[in-house]
Design a protein around this motif. Structure first.
Motif, PDB file in Angstrom:
ATOM      1  N   UNK A  80       0.812  -1.217   0.000  1.00  0.00           N
ATOM      2  CA  UNK A  80       0.000   0.000   0.000  1.00  0.00           C
ATOM      3  C   UNK A  80       0.847   1.268   0.000  1.00  0.00           C
ATOM      4  N   UNK A  81       2.137   1.138   0.256  1.00  0.00           N
ATOM      5  CA  UNK A  81       3.025   2.290   0.273  1.00  0.00           C
ATOM      6  C   UNK A  81       4.241   2.020   1.126  1.00  0.00           C
ATOM      7  N   UNK A  82       5.129   3.000   1.195  1.00  0.00           N
ATOM      8  CA  UNK A  82       6.387   2.823   1.912  1.00  0.00           C
ATOM      9  C   UNK A  82       6.158   2.811   3.422  1.00  0.00           C
ATOM     10  N   UNK A  83       6.581   1.706   4.032  1.00  0.00           N
ATOM     11  CA  UNK A  83       6.487   1.558   5.479  1.00  0.00           C
ATOM     12  C   UNK A  83       7.796   1.985   6.123  1.00  0.00           C
ATOM     13  N   UNK A  84       7.705   2.787   7.166  1.00  0.00           N
ATOM     14  CA  UNK A  84       8.894   3.121   7.945  1.00  0.00           C
ATOM     15  C   UNK A  84       9.159   2.047   8.988  1.00  0.00           C
ATOM     16  N   UNK A  85       8.080   1.465   9.515  1.00  0.00           N
ATOM     17  CA  UNK A  85       8.223   0.547  10.630  1.00  0.00           C
ATOM     18  C   UNK A  85       7.083  -0.447  10.676  1.00  0.00           C
ATOM     19  N   UNK A  86       7.391  -1.676  11.078  1.00  0.00           N
ATOM     20  CA  UNK A  86       6.389  -2.684  11.411  1.00  0.00           C
ATOM     21  C   UNK A  86       6.833  -3.286  12.733  1.00  0.00           C
ATOM     22  N   UNK A  87       6.007  -3.147  13.760  1.00  0.00           N
ATOM     23  CA  UNK A  87       6.358  -3.678  15.080  1.00  0.00           C
ATOM     24  C   UNK A  87       5.290  -4.669  15.546  1.00  0.00           C
ATOM     25  N   UNK A  88       5.549  -5.952  15.342  1.00  0.00           N
ATOM     26  CA  UNK A  88       4.670  -6.998  15.840  1.00  0.00           C
ATOM     27  C   UNK A  88       4.984  -7.172  17.318  1.00  0.00           C
ATOM     28  N   UNK A  89       3.990  -7.017  18.154  1.00  0.00           N
ATOM     29  CA  UNK A  89       4.190  -7.083  19.600  1.00  0.00           C
ATOM     30  C   UNK A  89       4.306  -8.549  20.032  1.00  0.00           C
ATOM     31  N   UNK A  90       5.396  -8.845  20.749  1.00  0.00           N
ATOM     32  CA  UNK A  90       5.694 -10.219  21.146  1.00  0.00           C
ATOM     33  C   UNK A  90       5.643 -10.376  22.661  1.00  0.00           C
ATOM     34  N   UNK A  91       5.197 -11.552  23.109  1.00  0.00           N
ATOM     35  CA  UNK A  91       5.277 -11.931  24.511  1.00  0.00           C
ATOM     36  C   UNK A  91       6.673 -12.492  24.703  1.00  0.00           C
ATOM     37  N   UNK A  92       7.520 -11.765  25.389  1.00  0.00           N
ATOM     38  CA  UNK A  92       8.924 -12.154  25.507  1.00  0.00           C
ATOM     39  C   UNK A  92       9.133 -13.430  26.313  1.00  0.00           C
ATOM     40  N   UNK A  93       8.264 -13.713  27.261  1.00  0.00           N
ATOM     41  CA  UNK A  93       8.453 -14.921  28.062  1.00  0.00           C
ATOM     42  C   UNK A  93       8.089 -16.165  27.268  1.00  0.00           C
ATOM     43  N   UNK A  94       7.050 -16.079  26.442  1.00  0.00           N
ATOM     44  CA  UNK A  94       6.626 -17.234  25.654  1.00  0.00           C
ATOM     45  C   UNK A  94       7.212 -17.235  24.249  1.00  0.00           C
ATOM     46  N   UNK A  95       7.659 -16.076  23.787  1.00  0.00           N
ATOM     47  CA  UNK A  95       8.230 -15.979  22.450  1.00  0.00           C
ATOM     48  C   UNK A  95       7.210 -16.063  21.332  1.00  0.00           C
ATOM     49  N   UNK A  96       5.954 -15.684  21.623  1.00  0.00           N
ATOM     50  CA  UNK A  96       4.902 -15.730  20.611  1.00  0.00           C
ATOM     51  C   UNK A  96       4.275 -14.346  20.458  1.00  0.00           C
ATOM     52  N   UNK A  97       3.610 -14.159  19.348  1.00  0.00           N
ATOM     53  CA  UNK A  97       2.941 -12.896  19.062  1.00  0.00           C
ATOM     54  C   UNK A  97       1.828 -12.638  20.074  1.00  0.00           C
TER      55      UNK A  97
END
Length: 151
Positions: A91-108
């Motif tokens: 859709x256009x130029x992305x500056x950033x994509x930040x998928x939020x992760x659960x750091x203890x489980x290592x899943x989205x």
């Protein structure tokens, strides 16, 4: 995933793999320095490496155009940050994509934040992808401005 390399010489090889599609998956790998490395590079702490900021967009009357931030919710846990980038960069130029992760489980955690350079591209992505199915789930997509007002 976060991967720590054992030798400094391996960093250039890893960064060289960014954007390439390996034989075992359909989407390119995204390799980038950690936030602390980016900060060190920007401060000139790592010799020979510089970070260039994205050019600031200006309107005809000289006002700065802020990047448009987008919230994407109801994301299946199997969807990766690279897959989101591939899907939404159409859709256009992305500056950033930040998928939020659960750091203890290592899943989205099931949601992400996108930053588009051009607000028109963000609006096109919101209008086109809102409610569309991804990995069997309907996406919830909102402008961050509208999301803040709703809370």
């Amino acid at each position: 995933a976060y991967v720590e390399l054992g030798l400094l010489d391996e960093v250039d090889k890893a960064l060289g793999a960014s954007g390439k599609i390996p034989d075992f998956q359909r989407f390119p790998i995204l390799v980038k320095p950690t936030e602390s490395e980016k900060n060190a590079m920007a401060a000139g702490i790592i010799p020979g490496i510089t970070v260039s900021a994205a050019p600031v967009q200006m309107t005809a009357d000289g006002k700065r155009i802020e990047s448009q931030k987008v919230y994407v919710g109801s994301i299946d846990r199997c969807v990766t940050q690279a897959q989101l980038y591939e899907l939404f960069s159409k859709f256009g130029q992305l500056d950033k994509v930040l998928l939020q992760m659960d750091m203890t489980l290592g899943v989205s955690r099931g949601f992400a934040f996108l930053s588009y350079r051009d607000p028109k591209d963000a609006n096109l992505a919101i209008q086109t992808m809102s409610g569309q199915m991804l990995a069997g789930r309907p996406l919830e997509i909102l402008s961050m401005r509208k999301r803040r007002k709703a809370q």
